[in-house]
Design an enzyme around this catalytic site. Structure first.
Site, short mmCIF file in Angstrom:
data_model
loop_
_atom_site.label_atom_id
_atom_site.label_comp_id
_atom_site.label_asym_id
_atom_site.label_seq_id
_atom_site.Cartn_x
_atom_site.Cartn_y
_atom_site.Cartn_z
N ASP A 1 30.09 47.89 37.31
CA ASP A 1 29.59 49.03 38.07
C ASP A 1 29.80 50.37 37.35
O ASP A 1 29.95 51.40 37.99
CB ASP A 1 30.25 49.07 39.46
CG ASP A 1 31.78 49.14 39.37
OD1 ASP A 1 32.32 48.95 38.25
OD2 ASP A 1 32.42 49.38 40.40
N ARG B 1 47.61 49.73 39.00
CA ARG B 1 46.87 50.84 39.61
C ARG B 1 47.94 51.87 39.95
O ARG B 1 48.69 51.69 40.90
CB ARG B 1 46.12 50.39 40.86
CG ARG B 1 45.09 49.27 40.57
CD ARG B 1 44.24 49.01 41.80
NE ARG B 1 43.52 47.74 41.75
CZ ARG B 1 42.33 47.56 41.18
NH1 ARG B 1 41.73 48.55 40.58
NH2 ARG B 1 41.75 46.38 41.21
N ARG C 1 33.92 45.19 45.51
CA ARG C 1 34.20 46.01 46.69
C ARG C 1 33.04 46.97 46.95
O ARG C 1 32.61 47.13 48.08
CB ARG C 1 35.49 46.80 46.42
CG ARG C 1 36.31 46.97 47.62
CD ARG C 1 37.70 47.51 47.40
NE ARG C 1 38.07 47.81 46.03
CZ ARG C 1 39.29 47.62 45.55
NH1 ARG C 1 40.22 47.08 46.30
NH2 ARG C 1 39.60 47.96 44.30
N ALA D 1 21.09 30.70 45.40
CA ALA D 1 21.48 30.96 46.80
C ALA D 1 20.25 31.20 47.67
O ALA D 1 19.24 31.71 47.20
CB ALA D 1 22.41 32.16 46.85
N MET E 1 33.65 38.68 44.49
CA MET E 1 34.26 40.00 44.39
C MET E 1 33.20 41.09 44.23
O MET E 1 32.05 40.82 43.90
CB MET E 1 35.24 40.05 43.23
CG MET E 1 36.62 39.57 43.63
SD MET E 1 37.82 39.85 42.33
CE MET E 1 39.33 39.72 43.29
N GLY F 1 42.10 46.82 37.63
CA GLY F 1 41.99 45.36 37.68
C GLY F 1 41.75 44.79 36.29
O GLY F 1 40.92 45.30 35.55
N VAL G 1 43.50 47.73 17.96
CA VAL G 1 44.66 47.69 17.06
C VAL G 1 44.21 47.47 15.62
O VAL G 1 44.60 48.21 14.70
CB VAL G 1 45.65 46.57 17.51
CG1 VAL G 1 46.74 46.36 16.47
CG2 VAL G 1 46.25 46.93 18.87
N ASP H 1 36.28 52.60 36.70
CA ASP H 1 36.09 54.01 37.08
C ASP H 1 37.39 54.72 37.46
O ASP H 1 37.56 55.90 37.16
CB ASP H 1 35.01 54.16 38.17
CG ASP H 1 35.24 53.24 39.35
OD1 ASP H 1 36.22 52.47 39.34
OD2 ASP H 1 34.43 53.29 40.30
N THR I 1 36.04 45.91 33.40
CA THR I 1 36.10 45.55 34.82
C THR I 1 35.10 44.42 35.06
O THR I 1 34.03 44.41 34.43
CB THR I 1 35.74 46.74 35.75
OG1 THR I 1 35.47 46.23 37.08
CG2 THR I 1 34.51 47.51 35.31
N ASP J 1 33.40 44.12 37.63
CA ASP J 1 32.39 44.55 38.61
C ASP J 1 31.04 44.99 38.01
O ASP J 1 30.05 45.08 38.73
CB ASP J 1 32.93 45.70 39.46
CG ASP J 1 34.04 45.24 40.39
OD1 ASP J 1 34.19 44.02 40.57
OD2 ASP J 1 34.75 46.11 40.94
O1 F6P Z 1 37.58 46.08 40.33
C1 F6P Z 1 37.75 44.74 40.10
C2 F6P Z 1 38.12 44.01 41.37
O2 F6P Z 1 38.33 42.65 41.08
C3 F6P Z 1 37.11 44.16 42.51
O3 F6P Z 1 36.00 43.29 42.41
C4 F6P Z 1 37.98 43.86 43.70
O4 F6P Z 1 37.46 44.45 44.85
C5 F6P Z 1 39.30 44.47 43.32
O5 F6P Z 1 39.31 44.53 41.91
C6 F6P Z 1 40.51 43.72 43.80
O6 F6P Z 1 41.62 44.43 43.41
P1 F6P Z 1 43.11 43.87 43.47
O7 F6P Z 1 43.26 42.82 42.41
O8 F6P Z 1 43.97 45.05 43.19
O9 F6P Z 1 43.29 43.28 44.82
#
Ligand code: F6P
Length: 324
Positions: free
Chosen positions: A130, A72, A172, A187, A170, A11, A24, A103, A126, A128
């Protein structure tokens, strides 16, 4: 080492372009030939490799997405795919790689290094956040700020109509975006994969809100075990049948992945990009250049992939206390 190549994979995330630029220009600064590979591992297999100049990365620092495109790759998961990729790198004389991604990208890089031994250093790209081995990943700060801007707007309309909004962010497998949006957006509740908030907890919490709270925002990470925001909303709504409450859902989706990177992400991308190249030159390999406590640190791909980066307990507590 005379020739290196850089690619982005998985992503995309805001700040990847700053990272590409740093790779670069640092490479050229140190007298290397720097090549770009389009579309991540897929482009490596197809041989979409071209030489970069310092000006090839002009005017990209402030842009979201990735000028090298991303994918991917299914083919790179196969031995044949990786063999083709290796042959392409050999044909171009590439002796070192910088892999910008998350990852999945590092899992591929580790396997590839173990099979073919081409020195590789990663940069954590990323939204995320993570990845073990870095306090923050490139793009996370921008994603949170983008989501917050939207949450603030939803807050206005939620308050105007006394509504309960379930906002999906987002993540996952990771609740980093969720918890930071929860704190920054005020929130009432946050549901993320790392915590086990059940529907009855949400219902209890909503019913227990003080009278003056006429609207509420519940942040749901897409990977929450109770489902996405729509699913959670339906389950909660069913428990409020006889009450005059209005429930709404907003899924923020891929807007969180785009946009001009924040200063933090530009700087993190630039720092890790430079560290990746200088790491390669110093003999670092099969590892990621991250930033921990404001210092560049190299962490093995093995650790980046296999070790957990747990959510900060004090953030969860902070969110809970401030939502009363
Ligand atoms: O890993 C980054 C991310 O944006 C996640 O938060 C999300 O679950 C996933 O990619 C979505 O992937 P795609 O753009 O391939 O649907």
């Amino acid at each position: 080492m005379k020739k290196i190549a850089v690619f982005t994979s998985g992503g995309d995330s805001p700040g990847m372009n700053a990272c590409i630029r740093a790779v670069v220009r640092t490479g050229i600064y140190h007298g290397l030939d720097v090549y770009s590979i389009m579309y991540g591992y897929d482009g490596m297999i197809r041989g979409e490799i071209k030489k970069m100049q310092a000006h090839s990365v002009s005017n990209i620092l402030q842009r979201g997405g990735t000028i090298l495109k991303s994918a991917r790759s299914e083919n790179f998961l196969t031995k044949e795919g990786r063999k083709k990729a290796y042959d392409q790198l050999v044909n171009h004389g590439i002796e070192g790689l910088v892999a910008i991604g998350g990852d999945g990208t590092f899992t591929g890089a580790k396997v590839f290094f173990e099979e073919y031994g081409i020195p590789t250093v990663g940069c954590p790209g990323t939204i995320d956040n993570d990845i073990f081995g870095t306090d923050f990943t490139i793009g996370f700060d921008t994603a949170v700020n983008t989501a917050l801007e939207a949450i603030d707007k939803i807050r206005d309309t939620a308050a105007a109509h006394d509504r309960i909004f379930f906002i999906e962010v987002m993540g996952r497998d990771s609740g980093y975006i969720g918890i930071e949006c929860g704190i920054g957006g005020g929130a009432e509740l946050v549901m993320v994969p790392e915590t086990k908030t059940k529907i009855h907890d949400v219902v209890r919490s909503l019913k227990g809100l003080r009278k003056s709270k006429t609207s509420s925002i519940i942040i749901v990470a897409e990977g929450d075990e109770e489902g996405g925001a729509s699913e959670v909303m339906e389950k909660v709504k069913a428990q409020f049948k006889n009450e005059d409450k209005e429930f709404k859902v907003t899924t923020l989706g891929h807007i969180q992945r785009g946009g001009s990177p924040t200063a933090k992400d530009r700087i993190l991308g630039s720092r890790t990009g430079m560290a990746a190249v200088e790491g390669l030159l110093k003999g670092e390999s099969n590892c990621m250049a991250g930033v921990i406590h404001d210092r560049v640190v190299y962490t093995s791909f093995e650790d980046c992939i296999s070790k957990e980066k747990p959510l900060k307990e004090d953030y969860l507590r902070l969110q809970e206390i401030l939502s009363i």
